[in-house]
Write an enzyme that holds these catalytic residues in place. Sequence first.
Site, PDB file in Angstrom:
ATOM      1  N   LYS A  40       0.853  -1.199   0.000  1.00 33.42           N
ATOM      2  CA  LYS A  40       0.000   0.000   0.000  1.00 33.42           C
ATOM      3  C   LYS A  40       0.885   1.244   0.000  1.00 33.42           C
ATOM      4  CE  LYS A  40      -0.276  -0.100   5.046  1.00 33.42           C
ATOM      5  NZ  LYS A  40      -0.963  -0.772   6.167  1.00 33.42           N
TER       6      LYS A  40
ATOM      7  N   TYR B 215      14.800  31.545   2.774  1.00 28.05           N
ATOM      8  CA  TYR B 215      13.593  32.282   3.184  1.00 28.05           C
ATOM      9  C   TYR B 215      13.579  32.576   4.687  1.00 28.05           C
ATOM     10  CZ  TYR B 215      11.251  31.092  -1.251  1.00 28.05           C
ATOM     11  OH  TYR B 215      10.882  30.965  -2.556  1.00 28.05           O
TER      12      TYR B 215
ATOM     13  N   MET C 195      10.254  24.673  -1.531  1.00 26.36           N
ATOM     14  CA  MET C 195       9.368  23.725  -2.192  1.00 26.36           C
ATOM     15  C   MET C 195      10.152  22.723  -3.033  1.00 26.36           C
ATOM     16  SD  MET C 195       6.058  24.510  -4.584  1.00 26.36           S
ATOM     17  CE  MET C 195       5.171  25.425  -3.339  1.00 26.36           C
TER      18      MET C 195
HETATM   19  C1  LIG Z   1      -0.201  -1.636   6.943  1.00 30.03           C
HETATM   20  C2  LIG Z   1      -0.751  -2.871   7.515  1.00 30.03           C
HETATM   21  C3  LIG Z   1       0.085  -3.956   7.808  1.00 30.03           C
HETATM   22  C4  LIG Z   1       1.590  -3.913   7.723  1.00 30.03           C
HETATM   23  O1  LIG Z   1       2.130  -3.360   8.911  1.00 30.03           O
HETATM   24  P1  LIG Z   1       3.709  -3.264   9.124  1.00 30.03           P
HETATM   25  O2  LIG Z   1       3.866  -2.773  10.511  1.00 30.03           O
HETATM   26  O3  LIG Z   1       4.197  -2.271   8.119  1.00 30.03           O
HETATM   27  O4  LIG Z   1       4.259  -4.603   8.872  1.00 30.03           O
HETATM   28  C5  LIG Z   1      -0.528  -5.140   8.218  1.00 30.03           C
HETATM   29  N1  LIG Z   1      -1.868  -5.228   8.338  1.00 30.03           N
HETATM   30  C6  LIG Z   1      -2.681  -4.183   8.098  1.00 30.03           C
HETATM   31  C7  LIG Z   1      -4.158  -4.344   8.273  1.00 30.03           C
HETATM   32  C8  LIG Z   1      -2.152  -2.968   7.689  1.00 30.03           C
HETATM   33  O5  LIG Z   1      -2.968  -1.932   7.461  1.00 30.03           O
END
Ligand SMILES: *Cc1c(COP(=O)(O)O)cnc(C)c1O
Length: 381
Positions: A39, A273, A321
Amino acid sequence: MNKMYFPSWIELDTKALKRNFQFFRNRIGSRTAIYPVVKANAYGHGMSEIVHAISPLSDGFCVHSAEEASRIPGNKPILILGHFPDEMGFLARLMLDQHPVFTITSTAQAAELDRAAKAAGIPASIHIKVETGTHRLGLQPDEALEMVSRLEAFENIKLRGFSTHFANIEDTTNHQFAMKQLFIFNSFRSALPQGGNYRFHCACSAAALLFPETHMDMVRLGISLYGYYSSGETRLSSMQQGLQPEDKLRPVLSWKTRPIQIKDVAAGDFVGYGLTYRAHRPMTIAVLPVGYSDGYDRRLSNSGYVLIKGQRAPICGRICMNMMMVDVTHINEVRHDEVVTLIGHDRDEQITAETLASKTGTIHYEVLAGINPAIPRTPVD
Ligand SMILES: *Cc1c(COP(=O)(O)O)cnc(C)c1O
């Protein structure tokens, strides 16, 4: 866009990636599936690059959303942990293209998936998320049990498994709360009608590392695949369990750039800045083409540093930026083609996402996930 011309770039150490994965495979054994969590652009590493590199080893992938699932290359199984839209056309196409497993927490979602699956002409696979104390996604165990029987009404839904997620496994060396959640999840499991062939999973990186009893049928491996302990507490707990130094995880991502101008600054001159930095001696500074729009946190103004020729070059003034200025007075002959390390190794020095996180009051997860996806990611062996 030609990526070659981008002002900064990210290198992915695919050897480290595979080594981190293999470390978990060895600890977990071959009977538990390992699903890398990709993700948020694979925690900022680049989703397609990471999926390509680790596909030969992984059993599948976890993503947050159906939208992310639709962009995963290849044909490994996909588990959607969070969001999917109420859009039958999109869902039906996704089912045909990617066959993802959906995580659900309501009958309305089941109904939506059932309709999309009917349109697609294939069943939709789902897991039910069980609430055990995190109070993020999940159904209370009794609601989840009720859901199991209610799902029988949906002809196009196949219930394949159950999951939960720990609230307090990486933020502490006291794992009482996590063990309580595990107990609730296991009790739920025992209360299920016999005979279902379901998958059970609850382990994130910290759980996978520290508690074999959480491995169950699959592990959702996020941060540690990318070479980081979930936290200092997780590192400590793993040391207490006797993890050997050679088992250490290795960061996969390095972020680099080159100066676009080197200039002298006289004593008394200001830099950047807001005139927040003033030279108290003659200085040489390098202007770097990286700023907060790239995901380099502005809170590193006047406090962070980069590496040049194996030495620390402190940031002078505010992060802009698209640019920042660093002090190179003490570094011999810095030239325009000098490689500058924002995250990564340079000789004896190393900057990790944890280094930056500790300076900005956040966690390495946020530092990594915040790196602008437009920056090119290049796998290197
Ligand atoms: C992001 C996530 C993980 C992974 O967690 P880590 O600490 O990065 O290993 C596992 N399960 C769920 C539901 C998550 O949202």
